[in-house]
Write an enzyme that holds these catalytic residues in place. Structure first.
Site, mmCIF file in Angstrom:
data_model
loop_
_atom_site.group_PDB
_atom_site.id
_atom_site.type_symbol
_atom_site.label_atom_id
_atom_site.label_comp_id
_atom_site.label_asym_id
_atom_site.label_seq_id
_atom_site.Cartn_x
_atom_site.Cartn_y
_atom_site.Cartn_z
ATOM 1 N N HIS A 124 17.907 -2.374 -34.343
ATOM 2 C CA HIS A 124 17.829 -1.478 -35.499
ATOM 3 C C HIS A 124 19.030 -1.651 -36.418
ATOM 4 O O HIS A 124 18.912 -1.608 -37.637
ATOM 5 C CB HIS A 124 17.760 -0.021 -35.024
ATOM 6 C CG HIS A 124 16.360 0.474 -34.914
ATOM 7 N ND1 HIS A 124 15.940 1.360 -33.963
ATOM 8 C CD2 HIS A 124 15.258 0.195 -35.648
ATOM 9 C CE1 HIS A 124 14.664 1.596 -34.103
ATOM 10 N NE2 HIS A 124 14.219 0.903 -35.117
ATOM 11 N N CYS A 155 6.065 -13.242 -40.953
ATOM 12 C CA CYS A 155 6.397 -11.869 -41.362
ATOM 13 C C CYS A 155 7.332 -11.173 -40.371
ATOM 14 O O CYS A 155 7.557 -9.980 -40.470
ATOM 15 C CB CYS A 155 5.135 -11.042 -41.573
ATOM 16 S SG CYS A 155 4.179 -10.768 -40.074
ATOM 17 N N GLU A 184 1.157 -13.439 -32.428
ATOM 18 C CA GLU A 184 2.306 -12.788 -31.794
ATOM 19 C C GLU A 184 2.406 -13.095 -30.306
ATOM 20 O O GLU A 184 3.366 -12.685 -29.660
ATOM 21 C CB GLU A 184 2.208 -11.270 -31.984
ATOM 22 C CG GLU A 184 2.209 -10.837 -33.440
ATOM 23 C CD GLU A 184 1.784 -9.395 -33.597
ATOM 24 O OE1 GLU A 184 2.677 -8.528 -33.716
ATOM 25 O OE2 GLU A 184 0.556 -9.129 -33.603
ATOM 26 N N ASP A 202 7.597 -10.309 -31.903
ATOM 27 C CA ASP A 202 6.768 -10.238 -30.697
ATOM 28 C C ASP A 202 6.535 -11.613 -30.086
ATOM 29 O O ASP A 202 6.497 -11.758 -28.861
ATOM 30 C CB ASP A 202 5.425 -9.554 -30.996
ATOM 31 C CG ASP A 202 5.486 -8.055 -30.760
ATOM 32 O OD1 ASP A 202 6.178 -7.634 -29.824
ATOM 33 O OD2 ASP A 202 4.845 -7.304 -31.519
#
Length: 560
Positions: free
Chosen positions: A184, A482, A411, A435
């Site tokens: 994060h 992405c 993913e 992922d």
């Protein structure tokens, strides 16, 4: 002079004196309460409520991805299960302070065991507990220091509440001893354009007031720099600021090969800023924001309004919308909240939507209606597709609703390895590198203990991306990226060399990636990618790509 190494976020460079994050409050003693249980309960209810409201207020001020994280923290603080844990301890004669410390620690352990999305939230509980205990004690919560002058912030890691409201006039750069490129802290640093290096283990020995250079492009922190080094860093910082203010052009390589640069967005609120920063469209619009904060699924009308707002911000441009990516790791009472031992491998993404197909059909209905009402070029894609059959299912259903461009997210390794067959049915593929890295290296991307494995530079991940790129090229199908990997400027070059035809990222990363792409031709990108592929691990791949890029730059300069 010494160098400390970590993972740089972006290409920035900054310098200044160190200010260290305050140490956490000590654990409260387990001594009997001198108040009645009712009095202690009233104290803890008031403190928890105050902290939750403060987190929500910080989220409103911060906006963007930070708001989503802070609102999740606020909800967690007032979780009914946690409230029961607190009540049990207070009824046993514990103080409010100890009850909070012990209950939050117990709840954190439970969430860590669940893993996935909830495992990530577990780390945020420490920050919430500290804030509640500080309020009960009547002292300031540990947080970002204020030495009275601009500084380089050094911390073990930053809580979302701290990162969200960093004073960017004061914080020159950020160094953390923990965390990885998809943490994060890293994501929010990109969003706020903070010069940052994460996972810098040696930074724990930096002292307050010590001058350092934080060079994100080189992934290094330079301690005790010379006057010459400080001057060179300042010159680079000025040049980068000038480049960022240069006219925005479409993403392209040095030889003119177009590489559209798109934005990852979590709600329509970020659309205007993305356009301002040069996004040529949207490569990933996450629709979870409509679902995660509600007890019931949003109506078709509610969804249509949000999708229309997003599409209207990009007239004539590509907007890729991912249908709901939720399931056992992001429990939704109206989708699937059954407990699973390993939710990362459970009923999530398209699997969960197939089990509740009415929700998927409503979402596709709303998207089709929004598409009909706007002029954007809408593409839709399904998350967590692992088989050819799932691809056929989703693309057939999307076309049933009149959605003309339907694709899938790659993913998991199975979809990368079967990309040629999957792209036989899908109109495009979009690679979610976060992922894909997690499943390739068998390392939970939200678990700090295996953060070192969560690196998209790993050659195993790059090989899988190459498979998808090759399949897209053979079939004439677009292959986008992405995941967070696209925001790393040098890795962006490698991804294009592996066959990516567009890159999507946090809008604040667009300028650095655009500038870096313009320094390499498609042949250069392929050579740099080959150098990375030939490495044995992520660190070597990054180094090999840096050397290949430097050699190419030297050869180009010599030729001129």
């Amino acid at each position: 002079m010494a160098e400390l190494r970590g993972v740089g976020i972006g290409l920035g460079v900054a310098q200044g004196p160190v200010a260290r994050m305050a140490e956490p409050l000590p654990a409260p003693p387990d001594t009997p309460s001198e108040l009645t249980p009712d009095e202690e309960t009233a104290r803890v209810r008031a403190a928890v409520s105050a902290v939750a409201r403060e987190l929500e207020a910080r989220g409103e001020t911060a906006g963007g991805a930070a708001q989503e994280v802070l609102e999740a923290q606020a909800m967690m603080a007032e979780d009914p299960t946690l409230e029961e844990e607190l009540d049990t301890r207070i009824a046993a004669g514990k103080t409010a302070e100890f009850a909070v410390y012990d209950a939050f620690h117990s709840f954190r352990t439970q969430l860590e065991a669940v893993g996935g999305y909830l495992g990530e939230r577990a780390a945020d509980l420490d920050d919430v507990a500290q804030r509640v205990i500080a309020r009960l004690r009547g002292v300031a919560a540990p947080g970002v220091p204020d030495p009275g002058h601009p500084f380089v912030l050094v911390a073990k890691d930053l809580a979302p509440a701290d990162t969200a409201l960093l004073d960017l006039d004061k914080v020159l750069a950020l160094i953390t001893t923990e965390g990885g490129p998809t943490s994060h802290t890293a994501i929010l640093a990109r969003e706020k354009s903070i010069v940052a290096i994460v996972g810098t283990a040696g930074a724990k020995d930096l002292a307050d007031g010590e001058t350092v250079i934080v060079d994100a492009a080189a992934h290094t922190v330079i301690t005790s720099p010379t006057a010459d080094e400080l001057s060179r860093a300042q010159t680079r910082a000025r040049a980068r600021a000038e480049a960022a203010s240069a006219p925005i052009t479409p993403g392209a390589l040095a030889d003119g090969t177009p590489v559209p640069l798109l934005a990852n967005l979590g709600s329509p609120a970020g659309a205007a800023e993305a356009v301002e920063l040069g996004a040529e469209g949207v490569g990933l619009f996450r629709t979870e924001f409509l679902f995660l904060s509600q007890g019931n699924a949003p109506t078709v009308a509610q969804q249509k309004a949000s999708y229309t707002q997003m599409l209207q911000a990009f007239p004539g441009k590509k907007v890729v919308v991912r249908v709901l990516d939720a399931g056992a790791d992001k429990p939704l009472p109206f989708l699937n909240d059954a407990h699973e031992e390993n939710p990362a491998l459970g009923l999530r993404g398209l699997r969960a939507l197939r089990a509740s197909e009415d929700i998927l059909r409503e979402q596709l209905t709303a998207l089709a209606e929004a598409d009909a009402a706007t002029s954007a070029d809408l593409w839709v894609m399904a998350p967590m597709v692992s088989t050819v059959e799932e691809t056929e299912y989703f693309t057939t259903l999307a076309r049933e609703f009149g959605l003309k461009t339907a694709g899938v997210m790659v993913e998991v390794p199975s979809s990368a390895l079967l990309a040629d067959r999957i792209l036989g049915h899908a109109d495009f593929a979009s690679i979610g590198t976060n992922d894909l890295t997690q499943y390739t290296l068998a390392a939970d991307r939200l678990l700090g203990s295996v953060a070192s494995f969560q690196d998209p530079w790993h050659p195993a991940v790059l090989r899988l991306i190459r498979e998808v790129g090759a399949a897209g090229a053979a079939l004439g199908k677009p292959v986008g990226i992405c995941g967070e990997a696209a925001a790393d400027p040098l890795l962006a070059v490698v991804l294009v060399g592996l066959g990516a035809t567009s890159l999507s990222m946090a809008p604040t990363a667009l300028a650095d990636v655009r500038a870096t792409l313009l320094t390499h031709s498609l042949d250069d990108a392929r050579r740099i990618a080959e150098a990375a592929l030939a490495a044995s691990d992520a660190a070597d791949a990054r180094t090999a790509a840096q050397h290949a890029a430097s050699a190419q730059a030297s050869a180009t300069a010599a030729a001129h």
